[in-house]
Design a protein around this motif. Structure first.
Motif, PDB file in Angstrom:
ATOM      1  N   ARG A  92     -11.761  33.311  13.402  1.00 46.18           N
ATOM      2  CA  ARG A  92     -11.188  33.903  12.192  1.00 46.18           C
ATOM      3  C   ARG A  92      -9.912  33.189  11.764  1.00 46.18           C
ATOM      4  O   ARG A  92      -9.681  32.965  10.577  1.00 46.18           O
ATOM      5  N   VAL A  93      -9.060  32.842  12.738  1.00 47.45           N
ATOM      6  CA  VAL A  93      -7.808  32.155  12.394  1.00 47.45           C
ATOM      7  C   VAL A  93      -8.109  30.800  11.760  1.00 47.45           C
ATOM      8  O   VAL A  93      -7.501  30.413  10.752  1.00 47.45           O
ATOM      9  N   THR A  94      -9.049  30.060  12.337  1.00 51.65           N
ATOM     10  CA  THR A  94      -9.383  28.744  11.786  1.00 51.65           C
ATOM     11  C   THR A  94      -9.965  28.879  10.385  1.00 51.65           C
ATOM     12  O   THR A  94      -9.554  28.150   9.458  1.00 51.65           O
ATOM     13  N   GLU A  95     -10.906  29.790  10.197  1.00 50.74           N
ATOM     14  CA  GLU A  95     -11.521  29.950   8.881  1.00 50.74           C
ATOM     15  C   GLU A  95     -10.495  30.380   7.832  1.00 50.74           C
ATOM     16  O   GLU A  95     -10.440  29.806   6.738  1.00 50.74           O
ATOM     17  N   GLU A  96      -9.664  31.358   8.149  1.00 48.60           N
ATOM     18  CA  GLU A  96      -8.678  31.837   7.182  1.00 48.60           C
ATOM     19  C   GLU A  96      -7.623  30.779   6.890  1.00 48.60           C
ATOM     20  O   GLU A  96      -7.146  30.672   5.753  1.00 48.60           O
ATOM     21  N   SER A  97      -7.249  29.983   7.901  1.00 46.57           N
ATOM     22  CA  SER A  97      -6.259  28.921   7.670  1.00 46.57           C
ATOM     23  C   SER A  97      -6.799  27.875   6.708  1.00 46.57           C
ATOM     24  O   SER A  97      -6.072  27.397   5.827  1.00 46.57           O
ATOM     25  N   LEU A  98      -8.052  27.495   6.842  1.00 45.79           N
ATOM     26  CA  LEU A  98      -8.634  26.484   5.945  1.00 45.79           C
ATOM     27  C   LEU A  98      -8.886  27.061   4.559  1.00 45.79           C
ATOM     28  O   LEU A  98      -8.679  26.382   3.552  1.00 45.79           O
ATOM     29  N   ARG A  99      -9.305  28.312   4.484  1.00 46.92           N
ATOM     30  CA  ARG A  99      -9.578  28.927   3.188  1.00 46.92           C
ATOM     31  C   ARG A  99      -8.298  29.170   2.388  1.00 46.92           C
ATOM     32  O   ARG A  99      -8.342  29.262   1.154  1.00 46.92           O
ATOM     33  N   ALA A 100      -7.169  29.298   3.082  1.00 48.81           N
ATOM     34  CA  ALA A 100      -5.905  29.550   2.386  1.00 48.81           C
ATOM     35  C   ALA A 100      -5.377  28.323   1.654  1.00 48.81           C
ATOM     36  O   ALA A 100      -4.502  28.439   0.793  1.00 48.81           O
ATOM     37  N   LEU A 101      -5.907  27.144   1.956  1.00 47.73           N
ATOM     38  CA  LEU A 101      -5.432  25.920   1.304  1.00 47.73           C
ATOM     39  C   LEU A 101      -5.984  25.835  -0.116  1.00 47.73           C
ATOM     40  O   LEU A 101      -7.113  26.253  -0.384  1.00 47.73           O
ATOM     41  N   PRO A 102      -5.206  25.274  -1.059  1.00 45.33           N
ATOM     42  CA  PRO A 102      -5.701  25.122  -2.436  1.00 45.33           C
ATOM     43  C   PRO A 102      -6.918  24.195  -2.490  1.00 45.33           C
ATOM     44  O   PRO A 102      -7.014  23.232  -1.725  1.00 45.33           O
ATOM     45  N   GLY A 103      -7.832  24.480  -3.403  1.00 49.51           N
ATOM     46  CA  GLY A 103      -9.016  23.639  -3.556  1.00 49.51           C
ATOM     47  C   GLY A 103      -8.690  22.233  -4.019  1.00 49.51           C
ATOM     48  O   GLY A 103      -9.480  21.311  -3.830  1.00 49.51           O
ATOM     49  N   SER A 104      -7.495  22.066  -4.629  1.00 52.51           N
ATOM     50  CA  SER A 104      -7.108  20.730  -5.112  1.00 52.51           C
ATOM     51  C   SER A 104      -6.973  19.738  -3.967  1.00 52.51           C
ATOM     52  O   SER A 104      -7.123  18.528  -4.168  1.00 52.51           O
ATOM     53  N   TYR A 105      -6.673  20.202  -2.744  1.00 59.66           N
ATOM     54  CA  TYR A 105      -6.576  19.306  -1.597  1.00 59.66           C
ATOM     55  C   TYR A 105      -7.922  18.603  -1.379  1.00 59.66           C
ATOM     56  O   TYR A 105      -7.981  17.388  -1.188  1.00 59.66           O
ATOM     57  N   ARG A 106      -8.976  19.385  -1.388  1.00 63.41           N
ATOM     58  CA  ARG A 106     -10.315  18.818  -1.168  1.00 63.41           C
ATOM     59  C   ARG A 106     -10.729  17.948  -2.341  1.00 63.41           C
ATOM     60  O   ARG A 106     -11.272  16.851  -2.151  1.00 63.41           O
ATOM     61  N   GLU A 107     -10.491  18.429  -3.553  1.00 60.95           N
ATOM     62  CA  GLU A 107     -10.901  17.684  -4.737  1.00 60.95           C
ATOM     63  C   GLU A 107     -10.199  16.345  -4.827  1.00 60.95           C
ATOM     64  O   GLU A 107     -10.817  15.323  -5.155  1.00 60.95           O
ATOM     65  N   ALA A 108      -8.892  16.317  -4.549  1.00 57.98           N
ATOM     66  CA  ALA A 108      -8.145  15.054  -4.620  1.00 57.98           C
ATOM     67  C   ALA A 108      -8.643  14.067  -3.570  1.00 57.98           C
ATOM     68  O   ALA A 108      -8.792  12.864  -3.847  1.00 57.98           O
ATOM     69  N   SER A 109      -8.909  14.568  -2.378  1.00 58.91           N
ATOM     70  CA  SER A 109      -9.379  13.676  -1.312  1.00 58.91           C
ATOM     71  C   SER A 109     -10.762  13.117  -1.629  1.00 58.91           C
ATOM     72  O   SER A 109     -11.006  11.910  -1.465  1.00 58.91           O
ATOM     73  N   LEU A 110     -11.657  13.964  -2.103  1.00 61.73           N
ATOM     74  CA  LEU A 110     -13.003  13.500  -2.447  1.00 61.73           C
ATOM     75  C   LEU A 110     -12.970  12.561  -3.651  1.00 61.73           C
ATOM     76  O   LEU A 110     -13.764  11.615  -3.741  1.00 61.73           O
ATOM     77  N   ALA A 111     -12.044  12.803  -4.586  1.00 62.99           N
ATOM     78  CA  ALA A 111     -11.934  11.928  -5.767  1.00 62.99           C
ATOM     79  C   ALA A 111     -11.485  10.523  -5.397  1.00 62.99           C
ATOM     80  O   ALA A 111     -11.769   9.554  -6.114  1.00 62.99           O
ATOM     81  N   LEU A 112     -10.774  10.389  -4.280  1.00 67.00           N
ATOM     82  CA  LEU A 112     -10.323   9.067  -3.823  1.00 67.00           C
ATOM     83  C   LEU A 112     -11.393   8.337  -3.016  1.00 67.00           C
ATOM     84  O   LEU A 112     -11.143   7.249  -2.502  1.00 67.00           O
ATOM     85  N   GLY A 113     -12.565   8.953  -2.876  1.00 65.09           N
ATOM     86  CA  GLY A 113     -13.674   8.272  -2.214  1.00 65.09           C
ATOM     87  C   GLY A 113     -13.896   8.635  -0.767  1.00 65.09           C
ATOM     88  O   GLY A 113     -14.738   8.016  -0.101  1.00 65.09           O
ATOM     89  N   SER A 114     -13.167   9.600  -0.258  1.00 62.69           N
ATOM     90  CA  SER A 114     -13.360   9.971   1.153  1.00 62.69           C
ATOM     91  C   SER A 114     -14.617  10.815   1.306  1.00 62.69           C
ATOM     92  O   SER A 114     -15.068  11.467   0.358  1.00 62.69           O
ATOM     93  N   THR A 115     -15.159  10.799   2.495  1.00 65.07           N
ATOM     94  CA  THR A 115     -16.282  11.685   2.804  1.00 65.07           C
ATOM     95  C   THR A 115     -15.735  13.084   3.098  1.00 65.07           C
ATOM     96  O   THR A 115     -14.520  13.268   3.227  1.00 65.07           O
ATOM     97  N   LYS A 116     -16.632  14.044   3.219  1.00 67.20           N
ATOM     98  CA  LYS A 116     -16.176  15.402   3.484  1.00 67.20           C
ATOM     99  C   LYS A 116     -15.502  15.506   4.844  1.00 67.20           C
ATOM    100  O   LYS A 116     -14.489  16.199   5.003  1.00 67.20           O
TER     101      LYS A 116
END
Length: 285
Positions: free
Chosen positions: A150-174
């Motif tokens: 639960r701690v791991t899931e809630e910690s990752l879900r609390a991050l803004p979606g822009s973190y993932r979008e910016a990283s994927l936009a730069l060409g990184s894999t998931k």
């Protein structure tokens, strides 16, 4: 009542509750440390316990506390964090994942003594580990697993979606986005969860009475995972309730103070390096 007055009353109420909690915690620590610190000595911290004579120590119990904590985290961290990352980043929203979340939340509220009885039945009796460090650490890992998920899931879900979008936009894999962006950003919350789990493990006694036993190995330190593994918290309960040594009260007070100091030092030793690592991974100065 005006809005400004209501705001001041609410602020005063929250300040008062915060100060009250701090005062209760300070009194709690002061009372335990003032009673136990006079009994702490190098001989007490590193010496072997006595069953009849006065002057015994808690060295094997202190070693077993950290050994069982290390083994339980070794078993539970990869599975707990892996399941939390899966639920936060890969799992689709459907009835199956909701059922998993409901099961995890239900398990996290189960009393520790129930896990102890489960460990007694499965690890001690069925698998033949007897009362040992291995049986205690495996049962402790099972108890901490739902909290880690639960701690791991809630910690990752609390991050803004822009973190993932910016990283994927730069060409990184998931996986690269998770490893190099998401996990470093969530590290403070993950460390907080880890310290809570570790503190709970260091102070746990009911579960370990049924799985690791009320005795210690003749050798010290003994790294054999099948050796008996009474911990400091279990020893504290034992000397306070059933020991016949004449200085049982002094041993209990010293053990309580030592347990508080160990938990505080452990939290500091985990929190400070994690902050430095989080700054380094996120590119901070």
């Amino acid at each position: 009542m005006s809005r400004r007055l209501a705001d001041r009353l609410a602020t005063a109420y929250f300040w008062a509750t915060g100060v009250l909690i701090v005062l209760i915690l300070a009194w709690f620590l002061l009372r335990i440390l003032s009673d136990g610190l006079p009994h702490l000595s190098w001989k007490f911290i590193t010496g072997k316990p006595e069953e009849i004579l006065a002057g015994g120590g808690v060295g094997p119990q202190l070693f077993n506390s950290f050994y069982i904590l290390f083994l339980s985290l070794l078993f539970s961290l990869p599975i707990g964090m892996g399941a939390g990352i899966y639920l936060a980043e890969f799992a689709k929203r459907n009835r199956f994942t909701e059922l998993i979340r409901l099961s995890v939340e239900s398990l996290s509220s189960v009393p520790s003594i129930v896990f102890g009885l489960f460990g007694l039945l499965v690890f001690v009796t069925l698998l033949g580990f007897k009362f040992s460090i291995l049986a205690g650490s495996l049962t402790l890992a099972l108890m901490n697993l739902p909290v880690l998920v639960r701690v791991t899931e809630e910690s990752l879900r609390a991050l803004p979606g822009s973190y993932r979008e910016a990283s994927l936009a730069l060409g990184s894999t998931k996986w690269q986005a998770i490893r190099k962006v998401i996990l470093p950003a969530a590290l403070p919350n993950l460390i907080t969860g880890l310290t809570l789990v570790a503190g709970r493990a260091l102070g746990e006694s009911a579960l370990l009475i049924y799985t690791s036993g009320l005795s210690v190995s003749r050798f010290y330190p003994d790294f054999n995972p099948l050796a008996a593994g009474e911990t400091l918290s279990v020893h504290l309960w034992y000397v306070q309730s059933a020991a016949i040594v004449p200085d049982a009260k002094q041993i209990a007070q010293g053990s309580a103070a030592l347990l508080i100091i160990v938990v505080l030092l452990f939290n500091l030793l985990v929190a400070i390096p994690s902050r430095l690592l989080q700054k380094r991974l996120s590119g901070g100065s």
